[in-house]
Design an enzyme around this catalytic site. Structure first.
Site, PDB file in Angstrom:
ATOM      1  N   ASN A   1       0.739  -1.260  -0.059  1.00  0.00           N
ATOM      2  CA  ASN A   1       0.042  -0.026   0.004  1.00  0.00           C
ATOM      3  C   ASN A   1       0.701   1.253   0.002  1.00  0.00           C
ATOM      4  O   ASN A   1       2.118   1.269   0.500  1.00  0.00           O
ATOM      5  CB  ASN A   1      -1.093   0.035   1.214  1.00  0.00           C
ATOM      6  CG  ASN A   1      -1.989  -1.059   1.199  1.00  0.00           C
ATOM      7  OD1 ASN A   1      -2.081  -1.886   0.209  1.00  0.00           O
ATOM      8  ND2 ASN A   1      -2.406  -1.241   2.362  1.00  0.00           N
TER       9      ASN A   1
ATOM     10  N   THR B   1      -4.831  -8.804   0.072  1.00  0.00           N
ATOM     11  CA  THR B   1      -4.139  -8.672  -1.250  1.00  0.00           C
ATOM     12  C   THR B   1      -4.578  -9.711  -2.332  1.00  0.00           C
ATOM     13  O   THR B   1      -4.821 -10.953  -1.828  1.00  0.00           O
ATOM     14  CB  THR B   1      -2.548  -8.641  -1.214  1.00  0.00           C
ATOM     15  OG1 THR B   1      -2.144  -8.682  -2.618  1.00  0.00           O
ATOM     16  CG2 THR B   1      -2.036  -9.925  -0.450  1.00  0.00           C
TER      17      THR B   1
ATOM     18  N   CYS C   1      15.863  22.049  -8.771  1.00  0.00           N
ATOM     19  CA  CYS C   1      16.336  22.256  -9.993  1.00  0.00           C
ATOM     20  C   CYS C   1      15.078  22.821 -11.192  1.00  0.00           C
ATOM     21  O   CYS C   1      15.657  22.782 -12.195  1.00  0.00           O
ATOM     22  CB  CYS C   1      16.919  20.809 -10.364  1.00  0.00           C
ATOM     23  SG  CYS C   1      15.704  19.632 -10.847  1.00  0.00           S
TER      24      CYS C   1
ATOM     25  N   HIS D   1       5.944  -0.607  -2.845  1.00  0.00           N
ATOM     26  CA  HIS D   1       5.329   0.239  -4.066  1.00  0.00           C
ATOM     27  C   HIS D   1       5.704   1.808  -3.739  1.00  0.00           C
ATOM     28  O   HIS D   1       4.872   2.401  -4.039  1.00  0.00           O
ATOM     29  CB  HIS D   1       4.173  -0.166  -4.171  1.00  0.00           C
ATOM     30  CG  HIS D   1       4.079  -1.648  -4.892  1.00  0.00           C
ATOM     31  ND1 HIS D   1       2.806  -2.322  -4.663  1.00  0.00           N
ATOM     32  CD2 HIS D   1       4.941  -2.717  -5.423  1.00  0.00           C
ATOM     33  CE1 HIS D   1       3.162  -3.678  -5.277  1.00  0.00           C
ATOM     34  NE2 HIS D   1       4.368  -3.599  -5.506  1.00  0.00           N
TER      35      HIS D   1
ATOM     36  N   ALA E   1     -10.394  -7.887   7.023  1.00  0.00           N
ATOM     37  CA  ALA E   1      -9.274  -7.545   7.955  1.00  0.00           C
ATOM     38  C   ALA E   1      -9.574  -6.645   9.253  1.00  0.00           C
ATOM     39  O   ALA E   1      -8.825  -6.812  10.202  1.00  0.00           O
ATOM     40  CB  ALA E   1      -8.073  -6.705   6.872  1.00  0.00           C
TER      41      ALA E   1
HETATM   42  P1  OAD Z   1      -6.318  -5.739  -5.060  1.00  0.00           P
HETATM   43  O1  OAD Z   1      -7.360  -4.779  -5.185  1.00  0.00           O
HETATM   44  O2  OAD Z   1      -5.657  -6.410  -6.175  1.00  0.00           O
HETATM   45  O3  OAD Z   1      -6.681  -6.729  -4.084  1.00  0.00           O
HETATM   46  C1  OAD Z   1      -7.316  -6.493  -2.833  1.00  0.00           C
HETATM   47  C2  OAD Z   1      -7.724  -7.775  -2.015  1.00  0.00           C
HETATM   48  O4  OAD Z   1      -8.226  -7.342  -0.972  1.00  0.00           O
HETATM   49  C3  OAD Z   1      -8.666  -8.746  -2.888  1.00  0.00           C
HETATM   50  O5  OAD Z   1      -8.199  -9.888  -2.955  1.00  0.00           O
HETATM   51  C4  OAD Z   1      -9.808  -8.508  -1.837  1.00  0.00           C
HETATM   52  O6  OAD Z   1     -10.687  -9.691  -1.848  1.00  0.00           O
HETATM   53  C5  OAD Z   1      -9.592  -8.171  -0.779  1.00  0.00           C
HETATM   54  N1  OAD Z   1     -10.362  -7.579   0.306  1.00  0.00           N
HETATM   55  C6  OAD Z   1     -11.280  -6.284   0.009  1.00  0.00           C
HETATM   56  N2  OAD Z   1     -11.862  -5.722   1.020  1.00  0.00           N
HETATM   57  C7  OAD Z   1     -11.311  -6.522   1.874  1.00  0.00           C
HETATM   58  C8  OAD Z   1     -11.461  -6.293   3.336  1.00  0.00           C
HETATM   59  N3  OAD Z   1     -12.370  -5.419   3.874  1.00  0.00           N
HETATM   60  N4  OAD Z   1     -10.708  -7.300   4.134  1.00  0.00           N
HETATM   61  C9  OAD Z   1      -9.687  -8.016   3.845  1.00  0.00           C
HETATM   62  N5  OAD Z   1      -9.488  -8.346   2.396  1.00  0.00           N
HETATM   63  C10 OAD Z   1     -10.294  -7.784   1.592  1.00  0.00           C
HETATM   64  O7  OAD Z   1      -5.151  -4.950  -4.235  1.00  0.00           O
HETATM   65  P2  OAD Z   1      -3.774  -5.303  -3.928  1.00  0.00           P
HETATM   66  O8  OAD Z   1      -3.407  -6.923  -3.917  1.00  0.00           O
HETATM   67  O9  OAD Z   1      -3.101  -4.590  -2.858  1.00  0.00           O
HETATM   68  O10 OAD Z   1       0.325  -1.748  -7.185  1.00  0.00           O
HETATM   69  O11 OAD Z   1      -2.824  -4.871  -5.261  1.00  0.00           O
HETATM   70  C11 OAD Z   1      -1.412  -5.009  -5.500  1.00  0.00           C
HETATM   71  C12 OAD Z   1      -1.143  -3.797  -6.345  1.00  0.00           C
HETATM   72  O12 OAD Z   1      -1.713  -3.784  -7.582  1.00  0.00           O
HETATM   73  C13 OAD Z   1      -1.071  -2.498  -5.747  1.00  0.00           C
HETATM   74  O13 OAD Z   1       0.001  -2.333  -4.697  1.00  0.00           O
HETATM   75  C14 OAD Z   1      -1.014  -1.766  -6.898  1.00  0.00           C
HETATM   76  C15 OAD Z   1      -1.998  -2.552  -7.659  1.00  0.00           C
HETATM   77  O14 OAD Z   1      -2.107  -2.275  -9.152  1.00  0.00           O
HETATM   78  C16 OAD Z   1       0.712  -0.645  -7.909  1.00  0.00           C
HETATM   79  O15 OAD Z   1       0.120   0.190  -8.295  1.00  0.00           O
HETATM   80  C17 OAD Z   1       2.502  -0.996  -8.380  1.00  0.00           C
END
Ligand code: OAD
Length: 241
Positions: free
Chosen positions: A101, A187, A149, A118, A230
């Site tokens: 995050n 995630t 700059c 990230h 969570a």
């Molecule tokens: P995602 O949006 O891909 O996934 C979020 C996850 O959280 C999913 O598996 C949901 O089921 C879960 N979720 C949603 N609400 C929740 C809750 N209240 N409690 C528990 N789980 C819950 O997000 P990330 O996995 O963080 O990168 O995405 C990874 C990366 O993709 C990010 O850091 C970003 C993005 O593109 C960059 O920008 C480089």
């Protein structure tokens, strides 16, 4: 409840724990996740907003997106999930917090030494001299320029196609190799190399516990899945530890 107790027991036994968080942990703070309905990438093209090529082609558009996210996150507050992780630290021998995050909510909840794979929305970096500026509490111009700059500033986040900050990545990998349990929270586990930390942990013989609202590609591979929010599960786990 039995699974929660089981998770708390495994964590207490392991005592050296790493946590990998994703957007789901900030969902209860009102920050949209990326994938799925209502997600940030739903209806938006990440390639036109979160790549070096997109920034080169249209820096105003990219800054508009990141300034909007900075405002959203600034108005948000850490939730009980973020806060529970700070309690874990006092009941374990070691706790390493690794996050994908960019919202800084772990730090605002009181977590220290967070490994931000990230980057984050508030350290902005000069595209010319590479200096980094802390922009917390500042309103940035639609197209901000470096005070040192004069070159264009960019958000201090990692975009698609870019490498992770090497020191942060190395620290995260080392921590995951040397801890005995990895807790994976909120995630989708589809973005690499971050998602690869799960295999690294398993390769090192660690127990892996997942907390997520929905099944993910790693759910069948891990030792224990706690399905739910969570912000609800982590405080219960902290109480049981
Ligand atoms: P995602 O949006 O891909 O996934 C979020 C996850 O959280 C999913 O598996 C949901 O089921 C879960 N979720 C949603 N609400 C929740 C809750 N209240 N409690 C528990 N789980 C819950 O997000 P990330 O996995 O963080 O990168 O995405 C990874 C990366 O993709 C990010 O850091 C970003 C993005 O593109 C960059 O920008 C480089």
């Amino acid at each position: 409840m039995n699974e929660l107790k089981n998770a708390a027991r495994l964590m207490a036994q392991a005592s050296q724990v790493a946590v990998l968080t994703g957007a789901g942990i900030s969902a209860e703070s009102g920050i949209p996740t990326f994938r799925g309905l209502g997600g940030l990438w739903n209806g938006r093209d990440p390639m036109s907003l979160a790549t070096p090529q997109a920034f080169a082609a249209n820096p105003e558009l990219v800054w508009e997106f990141y300034n909007w996210r900075r405002e959203l996150v600034t108005r948000a507050e850490p939730n009980p999930g973020h806060r529970a992780l700070t309690k874990f630290a006092s009941n374990l021998t070691s706790l390493t917090l690794v996050t994908q995050n960019v919202d800084r909510l772990h730090q605002r909840a009181g977590s220290r030494d967070v490994l931000e794979l990230h980057g984050n929305l508030f350290d902005v970096r000069c595209t010319g001299c590479a200096q980094t500026f802390d922009s917390v509490g500042k309103t940035l111009a639609p197209l901000p320029h470096c005070e040192a700059c004069g070159q264009l500033l960019r958000p201090g986040v990692v975009w698609f196609g870019e490498t992770l900050p090497p020191d942060v990545w190395e620290a995260a990998e080392t921590a995951v190799r040397h801890t005995r349990l990895l807790l994976v929270v909120g995630t989708s586990a589809v973005v690499y190399p971050a998602a690869g930390l799960v295999a690294t942990a398993q390769g090192a013989g660690s127990t892996v516990i997942e907390i997520n609202l929905e099944p993910t590609p790693i759910s069948d591979e891990v030792d224990l899945v706690l399905q739910g929010k969570a912000a609800e599960i982590l405080p219960l786990l902290a109480d049981l530890l």
